[in-house]
Motif scaffolding. Structure first.
Motif, short mmCIF file in Angstrom:
data_model
loop_
_atom_site.label_atom_id
_atom_site.label_comp_id
_atom_site.label_asym_id
_atom_site.label_seq_id
_atom_site.Cartn_x
_atom_site.Cartn_y
_atom_site.Cartn_z
N PHE A 104 -4.67 -6.25 -6.00
CA PHE A 104 -5.50 -4.97 -5.87
C PHE A 104 -6.55 -5.07 -6.74
N HIS A 105 -6.90 -5.53 -7.95
CA HIS A 105 -8.26 -5.26 -8.60
C HIS A 105 -9.19 -6.19 -8.04
N PRO A 129 -5.41 2.52 -15.51
CA PRO A 129 -4.21 3.01 -14.71
C PRO A 129 -3.17 3.40 -15.72
N ALA A 300 -11.19 10.04 -9.55
CA ALA A 300 -10.57 11.36 -8.97
C ALA A 300 -11.19 12.10 -8.20
N THR A 303 -11.60 11.46 -4.10
CA THR A 303 -10.07 11.24 -3.50
C THR A 303 -9.61 12.60 -3.36
N THR A 307 -9.29 15.32 0.07
CA THR A 307 -7.93 15.94 0.21
C THR A 307 -8.01 17.40 0.21
N LEU A 367 -3.17 0.16 0.53
CA LEU A 367 -2.72 -0.97 -0.13
C LEU A 367 -3.62 -2.11 0.08
N ARG A 369 -5.35 -5.55 -0.57
CA ARG A 369 -5.16 -6.61 -1.60
C ARG A 369 -6.13 -7.56 -1.08
N ALA A 441 0.01 7.79 1.46
CA ALA A 441 -1.30 8.65 1.42
C ALA A 441 -1.90 8.36 -0.27
N PHE A 442 -0.73 8.19 -1.09
CA PHE A 442 -1.18 7.75 -2.59
C PHE A 442 -0.71 6.02 -2.59
N GLY A 443 -0.75 5.38 -1.71
CA GLY A 443 -0.44 3.95 -1.87
C GLY A 443 1.26 4.04 -2.02
N HIS A 444 1.46 2.74 -2.46
CA HIS A 444 2.97 2.68 -2.85
C HIS A 444 3.20 1.33 -3.44
N HIS A 447 0.76 -0.48 -7.47
CA HIS A 447 -0.43 0.07 -7.71
C HIS A 447 -0.48 1.50 -7.19
N CYS A 449 -1.16 5.31 -6.80
CA CYS A 449 -1.86 6.24 -7.41
C CYS A 449 -1.38 6.57 -8.75
N PRO A 450 -1.91 6.27 -9.75
CA PRO A 450 -1.21 6.82 -11.07
C PRO A 450 -1.69 8.10 -11.51
C1 HEM Z 1 -5.49 13.48 -3.66
C2 HEM Z 1 -6.12 12.59 -4.54
C3 HEM Z 1 -5.93 11.28 -4.75
C4 HEM Z 1 -5.67 10.40 -3.52
C5 HEM Z 1 -5.52 10.55 -2.13
C6 HEM Z 1 -5.63 8.74 -4.43
C7 HEM Z 1 -5.11 7.90 -3.52
C8 HEM Z 1 -5.17 6.73 -4.19
C9 HEM Z 1 -4.65 5.28 -3.50
C10 HEM Z 1 -4.30 5.14 -1.98
C11 HEM Z 1 -4.67 4.38 -4.41
C12 HEM Z 1 -4.22 2.79 -4.17
C13 HEM Z 1 -2.81 2.68 -4.29
C14 HEM Z 1 -2.26 1.27 -3.70
O1 HEM Z 1 -3.13 0.56 -3.03
O2 HEM Z 1 -1.08 1.21 -3.73
C15 HEM Z 1 -5.20 5.00 -5.57
C16 HEM Z 1 -5.26 4.20 -6.77
C17 HEM Z 1 -5.70 4.69 -7.92
N1 HEM Z 1 -5.89 5.92 -8.27
FE1 HEM Z 1 -5.94 7.52 -7.08
N2 HEM Z 1 -5.75 9.14 -5.52
C18 HEM Z 1 -6.09 10.61 -5.91
C19 HEM Z 1 -6.40 10.97 -6.93
C20 HEM Z 1 -6.54 10.21 -8.34
C21 HEM Z 1 -6.81 10.99 -9.61
C22 HEM Z 1 -6.91 12.28 -9.79
C23 HEM Z 1 -6.99 9.87 -10.37
C24 HEM Z 1 -7.34 9.92 -11.85
C25 HEM Z 1 -7.07 10.88 -12.64
C26 HEM Z 1 -6.75 8.64 -9.57
C27 HEM Z 1 -6.77 7.42 -10.23
C28 HEM Z 1 -6.39 6.26 -9.49
C29 HEM Z 1 -6.52 4.92 -9.85
C30 HEM Z 1 -6.85 4.34 -11.57
C31 HEM Z 1 -5.79 4.05 -9.03
C32 HEM Z 1 -5.78 2.28 -9.30
C33 HEM Z 1 -4.39 2.17 -9.89
C34 HEM Z 1 -4.22 0.68 -10.37
O3 HEM Z 1 -5.11 0.10 -10.48
O4 HEM Z 1 -2.90 0.34 -10.08
N3 HEM Z 1 -6.56 8.89 -8.13
N4 HEM Z 1 -5.31 6.27 -5.48
#
Ligand code: HEM
Length: 505
Positions: A104-105, A129, A300, A303, A307, A367, A369, A441-444, A447, A449-450
């Motif tokens: 992912f990274h 994360p 943050a 995204t 939404t 997702l 990668r 929508a938040f992946g799965h 990784h 979304c934390p």
């Molecule tokens: C509705 C709002 C958001 C959506 C739709 C969203 C969506 C996503 C998605 C699709 C991913 C990739 C997951 C994957 O590939 O499996 C992701 C990763 C991530 N998101 Fe969000 N996100 C949102 C809000 C946030 C917020 C508020 C934060 C921080 C406070 C955040 C921090 C991150 C980080 C750090 C990652 C990388 C995770 C990793 O490195 O393992 N996201 N997000």
């Protein structure tokens, strides 16, 4: 200058660009000829597919999803092939793959050109994360009163409504302000979360990093170290960020030194403290911590704003949902007040958010990668993708699959609340925060979304605030403003207005 030389220059530039792309393509990337293609294949014709991808990626994904179900296909992106996997089994393979096999990274750092746009430390040490998944998420409940207060304040300042009058509000820009303020109330607190320059900086980073990264990606790799820093605004952004954040971070580090530990009485419960708790080595420096706060903002803000932008258009286009949503919010708030727990009880609000994300999720693929396993990554169906291949899941098509969702193209705001009511066991799987192989929508997986635990509470609190305080409708009788599909992004309309007035009944 008369027009003939101008045309010659334009043609010359276009020819050089095409030649450059052909040469670049010819020498880069693994051989994926064994994967079926959506769009033309071959080194020259694939560019037609790449141009189609810019505005019609969704249609290409949908074509591949139908032609190659439970399988994989590839589409040409301007500088590479991208493999899309459809079907739950292969998506599960991607979601659960180890970082050292499918990264992912690496995929994200290349896409964002992180070292030039957001900083080398972010690329080198992705410890954030874990901080977001643990300390930040655990504190959403404690800090909810601040989040709620900022929502109330932001709306009253941004929507100065009088009497019964409707006010036409630019939906996207207004939500950008609300999200940036509210998120930063949680991240760094008052008064910084209302500082106009600090907000403008974070909004600027959220809006322009991806664009700058695309320009850098377009350069051949050997030119990036020289030209990347000129294209990106990193140095300028960091100077501005330091002005605001250095005093706060320096104070934390000073107190830490004086008290001989990371905790002391009165320590603010915010992102800076949570980062200081986990940062090690170089990452515990002033500059690195400032950079990390800006990066979390980057993750943050765009995204969450995209939404809530979609969600606001869904609400304005379907005003019949206002009353049942109001009834739910008022009943719960009258009983329990505004807390994280009361947000958890708002099943209709939750469902409305999840449905909006299903229908208009901000990425038509997710997702992302890159295969980094030297001998390639083998999927459960036996297909091996070579090292260096970019992989994604077909999110939009999955979310619109009639086998998975009845009437998938219809907005049914209470779809998930109804499913939750119908099932006593396992109802939690229909919550907005829950990821699954049907809902990306938040992946799965590893990784996922934390930040989603915070994002969902924040977005629900905003929706709840809107429905109990305002009447909302669209500016024109033209239906929901159309989404803007650019490459794999599904963006809410950038300039459409929504009408707000003080709630009348
Ligand atoms: C509705 C709002 C958001 C959506 C739709 C969203 C969506 C996503 C998605 C699709 C991913 C990739 C997951 C994957 O590939 O499996 C992701 C990763 C991530 N998101 Fe969000 N996100 C949102 C809000 C946030 C917020 C508020 C934060 C921080 C406070 C955040 C921090 C991150 C980080 C750090 C990652 C990388 C995770 C990793 O490195 O393992 N996201 N997000």
């Amino acid at each position: 200058m008369d027009t003939a030389p101008k045309v010659q220059i334009a043609l010359g530039l276009a020819a050089s660009a095409v030649l450059y792309l052909l040469v670049r393509n010819a020498y880069s990337g693994p051989n994926l000829d064994f994967i079926p293609t959506v769009g033309p294949s071959g080194s020259i014709w694939s560019y037609l597919g790449a141009f189609r991808y810019v505005f019609h990626a969704k249609e290409m994904f949908q074509e591949g999803y139908k032609r190659y179900p439970a399988s994989m296909f590839r589409v040409a992106v301007i500088d590479r092939w991208s493999v899309l996997v459809s079907g739950k089994q292969l998506i599960e393979d991607v979601a659960n793959a180890r970082e050292q096999d499918l990264s992912f990274h690496q995929s994200t750092n290349e896409f964002l050109q992180t070292r030039y746009t957001l900083g080398r430390g972010i690329e080198r040490d992705p410890y954030h994360p874990t901080v977001i998944r643990t300390s930040l998420s655990r504190n959403v409940g404690n800090r909810f009163p601040d989040v709620r207060d900022e929502i109330v304040c932001a709306f009253s300042e941004l929507l100065p409504l009088q009497g019964e009058e409707w006010m036409a509000v630019p939906a996207y820009d207004t939500m950008l302000q609300v999200i940036c303020r509210t998120s930063n109330r949680f991240f760094v607190g008052l008064p910084l979360c209302r500082n106009p320059d600090y907000l403008a900086l974070n909004i600027g980073v959220a809006m322009d990093v991806v664009m700058k990264a695309q320009l850098i990606n377009f350069l051949p790799a050997f030119l990036r170290p020289t030209l990347g820093p000129f294209i990106s605004s990193l140095n300028n952004n960091m100077r501005r960020a330091s002005k605001h954040l250095t005093p706060l971070v320096a104070e934390r580090l000073k107190k830490m030194e004086e008290s001989g530990g990371k905790d002391w009485p009165g320590r603010p419960n915010d992102l800076i403290s949570w980062l200081v708790d986990s940062a090690e080595g170089d990452e515990l420096s002033l500059t690195a911590l400032v950079q990390r706060v800006i990066f979390v903002n980057f993750a943050a803000i765009r995204t969450s704003t995209d939404t809530i932008g979609h969600l606001l258009f869904d609400l304005a286009a379907n005003p019949s949902y206002l009353q049942p949503l109001r009834e739910e919010v008022e009943a719960i708030v009258n009983e329990e007040g505004w807390t994280k727990v009361s947000m958890g009880k708002m099943h209709k609000v939750d469902s409305f958010l999840r449905e909006s994300q299903r229908l208009h999720g901000i990425g038509t693929q997710s997702l992302g990668r890159k295969v980094v396993k030297p001998d390639g990554f083998t999927f459960s169906d036996g297909t091996t993708l070579p090292n260096g291949t970019y992989v994604h899941a077909t999110t939009w098509s999955l979310h619109h699959d009639p086998e998975l969702y009845s009437n998938p193209d219809v907005f049914d705001g209470f779809r998930f609340a109804n499913l939750r009511n119908a099932e006593e066991v396992g109802a939690a799987k229909h919550q907005a925060v829950t990821t699954s192989l049907d809902y990306l929508a938040f992946g799965h997986g590893i990784h996922a979304c934390p930040g989603r635990h915070f994002a969902v509470i924040e977005l629900k609190a905003i929706l709840a605030h809107i429905v109990i305080n305002y009447d909302v409708k669209l500016a024109k009788d033209e239906g929901r403003p159309p989404n803007q599909y650019i490459a794999s992004a599904c963006l809410p309309h950038a300039s459409a207005k929504v009408l707000f007035r003080k709630r009348q009944s």
